[in-house]
Design an enzyme around this catalytic site. Structure first.
Site, short mmCIF file in Angstrom:
data_model
loop_
_atom_site.label_atom_id
_atom_site.label_comp_id
_atom_site.label_asym_id
_atom_site.label_seq_id
_atom_site.Cartn_x
_atom_site.Cartn_y
_atom_site.Cartn_z
N GLU A 40 0.84 -1.20 0.00
CA GLU A 40 0.00 0.00 0.00
C GLU A 40 0.87 1.25 0.00
OE1 GLU A 40 -2.80 1.14 -0.49
OE2 GLU A 40 -4.42 0.00 0.39
N ASP A 41 0.33 2.33 -0.54
CA ASP A 41 1.03 3.61 -0.47
C ASP A 41 0.80 4.27 0.87
OD1 ASP A 41 -1.67 4.05 -1.03
OD2 ASP A 41 -1.31 5.57 -2.55
N ASP B 103 -4.76 5.04 5.87
CA ASP B 103 -5.40 6.19 6.50
C ASP B 103 -6.50 5.66 7.42
OD1 ASP B 103 -7.01 8.55 6.92
OD2 ASP B 103 -6.16 9.43 5.13
N SER B 104 -7.71 5.55 6.93
CA SER B 104 -8.82 5.05 7.76
C SER B 104 -8.65 3.56 8.06
CB SER B 104 -10.15 5.28 7.03
OG SER B 104 -10.24 4.44 5.89
N GLY B 105 -7.99 2.83 7.17
CA GLY B 105 -7.85 1.39 7.32
C GLY B 105 -9.02 0.62 6.73
N THR C 274 -10.17 0.24 3.64
CA THR C 274 -9.91 -0.55 2.43
C THR C 274 -9.31 -1.90 2.79
OG1 THR C 274 -9.60 1.47 1.11
CG2 THR C 274 -8.69 -0.57 0.21
N LYS D 114 -0.96 6.59 8.69
CA LYS D 114 -1.56 7.75 9.34
C LYS D 114 -2.52 7.24 10.44
CE LYS D 114 -2.79 11.10 6.46
NZ LYS D 114 -3.62 11.96 5.59
N ARG E 96 1.10 12.63 -8.65
CA ARG E 96 1.67 11.31 -8.37
C ARG E 96 3.16 11.24 -8.70
NH1 ARG E 96 -2.32 7.56 -7.38
NH2 ARG E 96 -4.33 7.92 -8.37
#
Length: 173
Positions: free
Chosen positions: A97-98, A101-103, A105, A129, A163
């Site tokens: 993963e890049d 964030d929220s987790g 996905t 994050k 990107r």
């Protein structure tokens, strides 16, 4: 569309950290082959640089999975836009993963991948994050833990732009 972008993590720091992660992953998977699953589009830069530095045999496959639309917040529901081309049954899998964030996905994706019968699944992310986490995710290899800023570069985008920056930058919207 031009925005002011301030360098946050330099290209040199990214390169050094990817080298360190590759050494650790190569040790952990010694005498094994690993299938890298690159989560498109943002992870392509990290996946390629990581793969070049691994000293173990690797194969790669790609998925396009998103919980984001054109906005900046996760919707909480994933959409698989492109699935794997090959089976992962019996393979050691490393999801690349890049940013986490929220987790949300990975929270939905990892169980879906386990249903396909791999020998193991681990996760690596260039950026983590944790202050934005909504779903619990175990991350095995983290490049950098970052604060809650909207960032671009090194594969990460703002509405498909930026990107191609060789560093991680904070974008001012």
């Amino acid at each position: 569309m031009l925005h002011r972008i301030t360098e946050y993590i330099s290209e040199e720091k990214i390169d050094q950290r990817i080298r360190e992660l590759a050494e650790q992953i190569s040790r952990d998977y010694a005498k094994k082959e690993v299938r890298l699953i690159c989560i498109l589009k943002g992870s392509i830069f990290y996946t390629c640089e990581l793969a070049k530095r691994l000293t173990i045999p690797v194969t790669m496959d790609f998925m396009s999975v998103s919980s984001y639309g054109a906005g900046m917040r996760s919707s909480g529901k994933i959409t698989i836009k492109k699935d794997l081309d090959e089976s992962i049954r019996g393979l050691d899998v490393l999801v690349v993963e890049d940013i986490i964030d929220s987790g949300n996905t990975l929270h939905e994706l990892i169980p879906m991948l386990w249903e396909r019968g791999p020998a193991s699944i681990k996760v690596t992310t260039l950026l983590d994050k944790p202050s934005r986490r909504e779903s619990q995710i175990d991350v095995d290899y983290v490049g950098f833990e970052i604060e809650d800023k909207y960032i671009v570069g090194y594969g990460l985008d703002y509405d498909q732009s930026y990107r191609d920056l060789p560093y991680i930058g904070i974008i001012e919207l």
